[in-house]
Enzyme design. Sequence first.
Site, mmCIF file in Angstrom:
data_model
loop_
_atom_site.group_PDB
_atom_site.id
_atom_site.type_symbol
_atom_site.label_atom_id
_atom_site.label_comp_id
_atom_site.label_asym_id
_atom_site.label_seq_id
_atom_site.Cartn_x
_atom_site.Cartn_y
_atom_site.Cartn_z
ATOM 1 N N ASN A 1 28.064 30.274 65.596
ATOM 2 C CA ASN A 1 28.780 29.304 66.431
ATOM 3 C C ASN A 1 27.784 28.303 66.990
ATOM 4 O O ASN A 1 26.601 28.605 67.135
ATOM 5 C CB ASN A 1 29.464 30.049 67.591
ATOM 6 C CG ASN A 1 30.229 29.114 68.511
ATOM 7 O OD1 ASN A 1 30.948 28.223 68.053
ATOM 8 N ND2 ASN A 1 30.063 29.289 69.820
ATOM 9 N N GLU B 1 23.277 18.723 68.100
ATOM 10 C CA GLU B 1 24.072 19.805 67.510
ATOM 11 C C GLU B 1 24.067 19.709 65.995
ATOM 12 O O GLU B 1 23.897 20.702 65.284
ATOM 13 C CB GLU B 1 25.521 19.731 68.008
ATOM 14 C CG GLU B 1 25.702 20.096 69.466
ATOM 15 C CD GLU B 1 27.177 20.148 69.848
ATOM 16 O OE1 GLU B 1 28.004 20.612 69.041
ATOM 17 O OE2 GLU B 1 27.519 19.711 70.962
ATOM 18 N N HIS C 1 27.230 25.894 70.428
ATOM 19 C CA HIS C 1 27.727 25.711 71.789
ATOM 20 C C HIS C 1 26.907 24.600 72.468
ATOM 21 O O HIS C 1 25.675 24.581 72.345
ATOM 22 C CB HIS C 1 27.603 27.021 72.570
ATOM 23 C CG HIS C 1 28.189 26.921 73.941
ATOM 24 N ND1 HIS C 1 29.552 26.913 74.164
ATOM 25 C CD2 HIS C 1 27.599 26.788 75.157
ATOM 26 C CE1 HIS C 1 29.774 26.777 75.462
ATOM 27 N NE2 HIS C 1 28.613 26.703 76.084
ATOM 28 N N MET D 1 38.171 26.549 68.911
ATOM 29 C CA MET D 1 38.330 26.830 70.331
ATOM 30 C C MET D 1 39.157 28.087 70.608
ATOM 31 O O MET D 1 39.986 28.109 71.517
ATOM 32 C CB MET D 1 38.914 25.611 71.046
ATOM 33 C CG MET D 1 38.061 24.361 70.866
ATOM 34 S SD MET D 1 36.284 24.620 71.180
ATOM 35 C CE MET D 1 36.165 23.955 72.843
ATOM 36 N N ARG D 2 38.944 29.133 69.820
ATOM 37 C CA ARG D 2 39.614 30.408 70.073
ATOM 38 C C ARG D 2 38.605 31.530 70.039
ATOM 39 O O ARG D 2 37.669 31.495 69.240
ATOM 40 C CB ARG D 2 40.618 30.706 68.963
ATOM 41 C CG ARG D 2 41.936 30.058 69.184
ATOM 42 C CD ARG D 2 42.940 30.586 68.201
ATOM 43 N NE ARG D 2 44.095 29.730 68.179
ATOM 44 C CZ ARG D 2 44.987 29.663 69.150
ATOM 45 N NH1 ARG D 2 44.865 30.440 70.216
ATOM 46 N NH2 ARG D 2 45.991 28.837 69.087
HETATM 47 C C1 GAR Z 1 31.015 20.499 69.934
HETATM 48 O O1 GAR Z 1 30.384 19.841 71.010
HETATM 49 C C2 GAR Z 1 30.792 21.986 70.026
HETATM 50 O O2 GAR Z 1 29.521 22.345 70.474
HETATM 51 C C3 GAR Z 1 31.857 22.380 71.021
HETATM 52 O O3 GAR Z 1 32.973 21.621 70.663
HETATM 53 C C4 GAR Z 1 32.543 20.399 70.073
HETATM 54 C C5 GAR Z 1 33.195 20.262 68.732
HETATM 55 O O4 GAR Z 1 32.917 19.015 68.158
HETATM 56 N N1 GAR Z 1 32.124 23.779 70.983
HETATM 57 C C6 GAR Z 1 32.343 24.522 72.060
HETATM 58 O O5 GAR Z 1 32.376 24.079 73.188
HETATM 59 C C7 GAR Z 1 32.568 25.994 71.756
HETATM 60 N N2 GAR Z 1 32.459 26.754 72.961
HETATM 61 P P1 GAR Z 1 33.174 18.758 66.628
HETATM 62 O O6 GAR Z 1 34.613 19.196 66.357
HETATM 63 O O7 GAR Z 1 33.003 17.289 66.445
HETATM 64 O O8 GAR Z 1 32.183 19.563 65.842
#
Ligand code: GAR
Length: 202
Positions: free
Chosen positions: A106, A173, A108, A89-90
């Site tokens: 990445n 995802e 998203h 998240m950076r």
């Molecule tokens: C996931 O939903 C990913 O798509 C999102 O954070 C979550 C991490 O879950 N990422 C973002 O929003 C980036 N902009 P995880 O730690 O279980 O993989």
Amino acid sequence: MNIGILISGRGSNMIAIADAVESGEIGGSEVAVVISDKSDAAGLGKARERGIKTSVIERNGRTREEHDAEIIAELRKNEVELVCLAGYMRLLSAGFIRSYPNRIVNIHPSLLPSFRGLDAQKQAIEYGVKVSGCTVHFVDEDLDNGAIILQRTVEVLDDDTAETLSARILEQEHAAYVEAVRRIAARDLWINGRRTVLIAEA
Ligand code: GAR
């Protein structure tokens, strides 16, 4: 291909990639290191349980460039060739992105370019879209902006909350990230400006 995975939290996408490497679904690859910018990230323990090397590199009041330089050094030390951001998240500094040209990806939780930034699933619910999903993309210097590798769609149901929609998107995802990394590892992807094309189909 040596993969380095950056996380900040739960790490379920990281585990999906690690499991696919382990099962041979992503051929000829290894997760060389998992790096977290948070010492309490739940994903760290899950990586260690699987015998994956982990490293915590917190920002500790340093500039983004200083912090990223230490992460790059750790990636280089582990001979990482592909960097996967998995709930990291950076924002990355320009220097970081230049260090790994077309080698940072990445995931998203929306169909980009809709709903960039934080809380993408909540943004989708509030906007009222009927279909959302997830996007795996290369990382460039703008937020959630680089060339798209693949997307998966998820229907938004009338009674969805941000939580229920997030859970269904998360399943997609995991599959999408594994498939994208598999294509990169197999060198099946051709990048042409903003467009990526499967070489077999090009
Ligand atoms: C996931 O939903 C990913 O798509 C999102 O954070 C979550 C991490 O879950 N990422 C973002 O929003 C980036 N902009 P995880 O730690 O279980 O993989």
